[in-house]
Design a protein around this motif. Structure first.
Motif, PDB file in Angstrom:
ATOM      1  N   UNK A   1      -1.900  31.785 -16.268  1.00 17.63           N
ATOM      2  CA  UNK A   1      -1.009  31.360 -15.197  1.00 17.63           C
ATOM      3  C   UNK A   1      -0.069  30.344 -15.933  1.00 17.63           C
ATOM      4  N   UNK A   2      -0.547  29.250 -16.752  1.00 18.40           N
ATOM      5  CA  UNK A   2       0.715  28.539 -17.289  1.00 18.40           C
ATOM      6  C   UNK A   2       1.404  29.295 -18.210  1.00 18.40           C
ATOM      7  N   UNK A   3       0.941  29.951 -19.023  1.00 20.44           N
ATOM      8  CA  UNK A   3       1.490  30.670 -20.138  1.00 20.44           C
ATOM      9  C   UNK A   3       2.501  31.779 -19.463  1.00 20.44           C
ATOM     10  N   UNK A   4       2.100  32.340 -18.417  1.00 22.80           N
ATOM     11  CA  UNK A   4       3.234  33.378 -17.730  1.00 22.80           C
ATOM     12  C   UNK A   4       4.220  32.465 -17.023  1.00 22.80           C
ATOM     13  N   UNK A   5       3.978  31.234 -16.799  1.00 18.29           N
ATOM     14  CA  UNK A   5       5.129  30.404 -16.136  1.00 18.29           C
ATOM     15  C   UNK A   5       6.211  30.295 -16.929  1.00 18.29           C
ATOM     16  N   UNK A   6       5.924  30.346 -18.520  1.00 19.34           N
ATOM     17  CA  UNK A   6       7.096  30.184 -19.150  1.00 19.34           C
ATOM     18  C   UNK A   6       7.354  31.351 -19.660  1.00 19.34           C
ATOM     19  N   UNK A   7       6.590  32.064 -20.235  1.00 19.05           N
ATOM     20  CA  UNK A   7       6.812  33.629 -20.907  1.00 19.05           C
ATOM     21  C   UNK A   7       6.481  34.657 -19.678  1.00 19.05           C
TER      22      UNK A   7
ATOM     23  N   UNK B   1       7.957  19.611 -19.792  1.00 17.20           N
ATOM     24  CA  UNK B   1       7.594  20.620 -18.931  1.00 17.20           C
ATOM     25  C   UNK B   1       6.335  20.250 -18.310  1.00 17.20           C
ATOM     26  N   UNK B   2       5.307  19.922 -19.339  1.00 11.11           N
ATOM     27  CA  UNK B   2       4.021  19.427 -18.824  1.00 11.11           C
ATOM     28  C   UNK B   2       4.170  18.409 -17.626  1.00 11.11           C
ATOM     29  N   UNK B   3       4.877  17.460 -17.853  1.00 15.65           N
ATOM     30  CA  UNK B   3       4.904  16.582 -16.991  1.00 15.65           C
ATOM     31  C   UNK B   3       5.249  16.960 -15.566  1.00 15.65           C
ATOM     32  N   UNK B   4       6.415  17.894 -15.636  1.00 12.44           N
ATOM     33  CA  UNK B   4       6.995  18.624 -14.538  1.00 12.44           C
ATOM     34  C   UNK B   4       5.573  19.246 -13.797  1.00 12.44           C
ATOM     35  N   UNK B   5       4.863  20.227 -14.589  1.00 22.91           N
ATOM     36  CA  UNK B   5       3.724  21.060 -14.104  1.00 22.91           C
ATOM     37  C   UNK B   5       2.897  19.943 -13.527  1.00 22.91           C
ATOM     38  N   UNK B   6       2.395  18.933 -14.104  1.00 22.25           N
ATOM     39  CA  UNK B   6       1.516  17.931 -13.628  1.00 22.25           C
ATOM     40  C   UNK B   6       1.822  17.349 -12.175  1.00 22.25           C
ATOM     41  N   UNK B   7       3.139  17.175 -11.921  1.00 16.09           N
ATOM     42  CA  UNK B   7       3.567  16.633 -10.792  1.00 16.09           C
ATOM     43  C   UNK B   7       3.397  17.825  -9.494  1.00 16.09           C
ATOM     44  N   UNK B   8       3.897  18.923 -10.201  1.00 22.21           N
ATOM     45  CA  UNK B   8       4.040  19.781  -9.090  1.00 22.21           C
ATOM     46  C   UNK B   8       2.662  20.478  -8.531  1.00 22.21           C
ATOM     47  N   UNK B   9       1.581  20.307  -9.642  1.00 19.01           N
ATOM     48  CA  UNK B   9       0.147  20.659  -9.056  1.00 19.01           C
ATOM     49  C   UNK B   9      -0.313  19.497  -8.263  1.00 19.01           C
ATOM     50  N   UNK B  10       0.008  18.343  -8.495  1.00 19.99           N
ATOM     51  CA  UNK B  10      -0.547  17.057  -7.623  1.00 19.99           C
ATOM     52  C   UNK B  10       0.163  17.273  -6.410  1.00 19.99           C
ATOM     53  N   UNK B  11       1.315  17.640  -6.166  1.00 16.06           N
ATOM     54  CA  UNK B  11       1.851  17.570  -4.968  1.00 16.06           C
ATOM     55  C   UNK B  11       1.697  18.692  -4.178  1.00 16.06           C
ATOM     56  N   UNK B  12       0.940  19.791  -4.855  1.00  9.02           N
ATOM     57  CA  UNK B  12       0.823  21.369  -4.101  1.00  9.02           C
ATOM     58  C   UNK B  12       1.827  22.028  -4.145  1.00  9.02           C
ATOM     59  N   UNK B  13       2.975  21.751  -4.718  1.00 12.04           N
ATOM     60  CA  UNK B  13       4.030  22.577  -4.985  1.00 12.04           C
ATOM     61  C   UNK B  13       3.719  23.947  -5.958  1.00 12.04           C
ATOM     62  N   UNK B  14       2.826  23.684  -6.788  1.00 10.67           N
ATOM     63  CA  UNK B  14       2.083  24.755  -7.631  1.00 10.67           C
ATOM     64  C   UNK B  14       0.565  24.624  -7.300  1.00 10.67           C
TER      65      UNK B  14
END
Length: 329
Positions: free
Chosen positions: A166-172, A302-315
């Motif tokens: 899922x993380x890989x496909x979010x980028x490629x 990008x990692x920091x953004x993904x962390x924040x999005x997961x923590x907030x429930x956005x992702x």
């Protein structure tokens, strides 16, 4: 005579200190040994940190075969060890059988849920940490193909693969993931030769970043990737230092914290399910001097953004074990 032989012969249980108290905690490692540079070694690190911070002592043993699980667990319980921590889902059936016979003993099992009034079940959101590793792999891959090598083919390890995908496909989104598992028995955790063979085969299929979630087998994956001049991703412990500059990152699973916390709680260990997720620091990706040159500012952002999005429930990262399916496959 080894500790395991001492246990099975029924002789006195060896301890790390002759002055050990009856209620010393105990730690049982899963197959692969405590110095597997991965899962078991992370557990050992947590126990050692507890010793350094408290001056306490603990009992430990390394599993040699599946047949020893129940008798070893009973011997520790009968010796007065409390709490008893075990690493790995494979202890689940045995603990379910044994826990009720020792109601005054607290048990903690990592990576499996056992419902009993004296058991703490520690589970991790491996899919979240693996998602971050996938983001990094997607940004580092030049070929658009990455690899995943798992140990024993079980839902728990599929959970790592699915989060990574899922993380890989979010980028490629159009990228490809090559996946292999080492086997279907516990021997799959300790076959570095097979791990190396699979890594070389994946490189031949175009993979230029390979994530290994395979215990001791992963050491062979990391070595082969380094030899072949491609990047690898470690797991559980921070494995970046094994091949500085050639391991993109390690998906760190804080098994050490789970053991440290259980030992610290002692006989006050709280039963129930303890979830160690990304927000609680249970999983993460490791960045240090060994891989700093590989992690660009854009990748870290990008990692920091993904962390924040997961923590907030956005992702929401899909957990394979909820339905035995992966939407990113």
């Amino acid at each position: 005579m080894s500790l395991m032989k001492s246990l099975l012969a029924g002789s006195a249980l060896a301890v790390l200190s002759t002055g050990a108290a009856l209620a010393d905690p105990a730690l049982i490692y899963d197959l692969g040994g405590k110095f597997d540079k991965s899962f078991n070694e992370a557990a050992f690190g947590g126990a050692q940190r507890w010793v350094e911070e408290t001056g306490g002592t603990y009992r430990e043993l390394e599993m040699q075969s599946e047949a020893q699980r129940e008798q070893a667990l009973r011997r520790l319980a009968e010796s007065g060890s409390n709490p008893i921590v075990m690493t790995g889902f494979a202890f689940g059936d045995v603990l379910t059988k044994v826990a009720g016979d020792y109601p005054d003993t607290k048990f903690a099992i990592i990576d499996m849920v056992v419902e009993a009034p004296n058991v703490q079940s520690v589970v991790f959101t491996e899919e979240q940490g693996s998602y971050l590793a996938g983001v990094m792999a997607g940004m580092a891959s030049e070929s658009g193909t990455v690899g995943f090598i798992g140990g024993m083919d079980i839902p728990l390890i599929r959970k790592f693969e699915c989060g990574f995908a899922q993380g890989f496909k979010s980028v490629q989104p159009e990228g490809s993931l090559v996946s292999n598992y080492t086997g279907t028995t516990p021997a799959a955790w300790n076959d570095p030769v097979k791990g190396g063979e699979l890594a070389r085969a994946q490189k031949s299929q175009g993979a230029d970043v390979i994530y290994a979630a395979a215990g001791g087998t992963g050491i062979g994956v990391l070595q082969a990737a380094a030899d072949e001049g491609i990047l690898a991703i470690g797991v559980d412990s921070n494995q970046n230092a094994l091949h500085p500059g050639q391991i993109l990152t390690s998906m760190v699973k804080r098994v050490d914290n789970a053991v440290f916390d259980a030992f610290t709680a002692g006989t006050d260990l709280e039963p129930g399910v303890k979830v160690m997720d990304l927000a609680a620091g249970g999983v993460d990706v490791a960045v240090d001097d060994n891989n700093a040159e590989l992690v660009t500012a854009e990748m870290q952002a990008a990692v920091d953004e993904a962390k924040a999005a997961i923590a907030s429930g956005e992702v929401t990262v899909h957990d394979f074990m909820t339905d035995n399916a992966c939407p990113a496959s």
